[in-house]
Design a protein around this motif. Structure first.
Motif, short mmCIF file in Angstrom:
data_model
loop_
_atom_site.label_atom_id
_atom_site.label_comp_id
_atom_site.label_asym_id
_atom_site.label_seq_id
_atom_site.Cartn_x
_atom_site.Cartn_y
_atom_site.Cartn_z
N THR A 107 20.06 9.79 -8.07
CA THR A 107 19.75 8.39 -8.36
C THR A 107 18.24 8.23 -8.41
O THR A 107 17.58 8.40 -7.40
N ILE A 108 17.75 7.92 -9.58
CA ILE A 108 16.31 7.76 -9.79
C ILE A 108 16.02 6.28 -10.00
O ILE A 108 16.64 5.63 -10.84
N PHE A 109 15.07 5.77 -9.24
CA PHE A 109 14.73 4.36 -9.31
C PHE A 109 13.56 4.11 -10.27
O PHE A 109 12.58 4.85 -10.27
N GLY A 110 13.68 3.04 -11.04
CA GLY A 110 12.57 2.58 -11.88
C GLY A 110 11.71 1.62 -11.09
O GLY A 110 11.78 1.56 -9.86
N ALA A 111 10.91 0.85 -11.80
CA ALA A 111 9.93 -0.02 -11.16
C ALA A 111 10.56 -1.22 -10.48
O ALA A 111 10.03 -1.75 -9.50
N TYR B 218 16.67 -3.46 -8.70
CA TYR B 218 16.51 -2.23 -9.48
C TYR B 218 17.71 -2.01 -10.39
O TYR B 218 18.86 -2.09 -9.94
#
Lengths: 115, 111
Positions: free
Chosen positions: B99-103, B87
């Motif tokens: 903390t924001i996770f992408g794909a 990620y």
């Protein structure tokens, strides 16, 4: 670093019931977060668990469905209320030990299946 | 929070160097670039973080061009155990920041 344990590690629950997940950290930490990860998907932030005050929820998550407690700097709980099969997921506790620390540490997760 | 774009999946063979590129055109001045690794049935694990130029640790290298609109995670001589999801995150990631996770990118390392 921080070592995080979660209880239970997995559970199978009936719809309409509630489950409380515990997160224990081996040291005092500033920030604690709860994430959800559905099979094959990325992580979605549910909320920030604030010590001594109400949690801060992300869009799409509400306190009535996911009540969170954080009584001290090493412990938090997430309750999944009135469960439905759509709540089947892995729930992860995460911590950021200090205000000036950028690393986040994650627990092993709780695998929840709702039937 | 700046949006990130990464390849959905990549294949490699043992012993090869793997480069995973992440695009983040809207990166802000105060944003750092952070990479996490996640093995099946485990929580994500921090790999590396950088602001500009190049950062190297015992696990990986992170290359960031001058405009900071992209970054490349480089894994030298991968092994089967490097099969995981990687990620790329962009943000301040300190203090109260989320903390924001992408794909993420699913890396498959083959023998």
């Amino acid at each position: 670093s921080a070592v995080i344990s979660q209880k239970p590690s997995r559970d199978i629950c009936q719809r309409g019931t509630s489950l409380t997940i515990q997160c224990q950290v081996d040291s005092q930490v500033t920030m604690m977060f709860w994430y959800r990860q559905q099979p094959g998907q990325s992580l979605t932030l549910i909320a920030t668990a604030n010590q001594g005050s109400e949690a801060t929820y992300e869009s799409g998550f509400v306190i009535d469905k996911f009540p969170i407690s954080r009584p001290n700097l090493t412990f938090s709980t997430l309750t999944v209320s009135n469960m439905s099969p759509e709540d089947s997921s892995i729930y992860l506790c995460s911590v950021r030990p200090g205000l000036h620390t950028y690393e986040q540490y994650f627990g092993p997760g709780t695998r929840l299946t709702v039937t | 929070l700046a949006k990130t774009t990464q390849p959905i999946s990549m294949d490699s063979y043992e012993g090869q160097e793997v480069n995973i590129t992440c695009s983040h055109n809207n990166i802000a001045t105060n944003d750092y670039i952070t990479w996490y690794q996640q093995f099946p049935s485990q929580g994500p694990r921090f790999i590396i973080q950088g602001y500009k130029t190049k950062v190297t640790n015992e696990v990986a290298s992170l290359f960031i061009p001058a405009d900071r609109k992209s970054s490349t995670l480089s894994l030298p001589r991968v092994s089967l155990s490097d099969t995981a999801v990687y990620y790329c995150l962009v943000g301040e990631h300190t203090g109260g920041f989320k903390t924001i996770f992408g794909a993420g990118t699913r890396l498959f390392v083959k023998a």
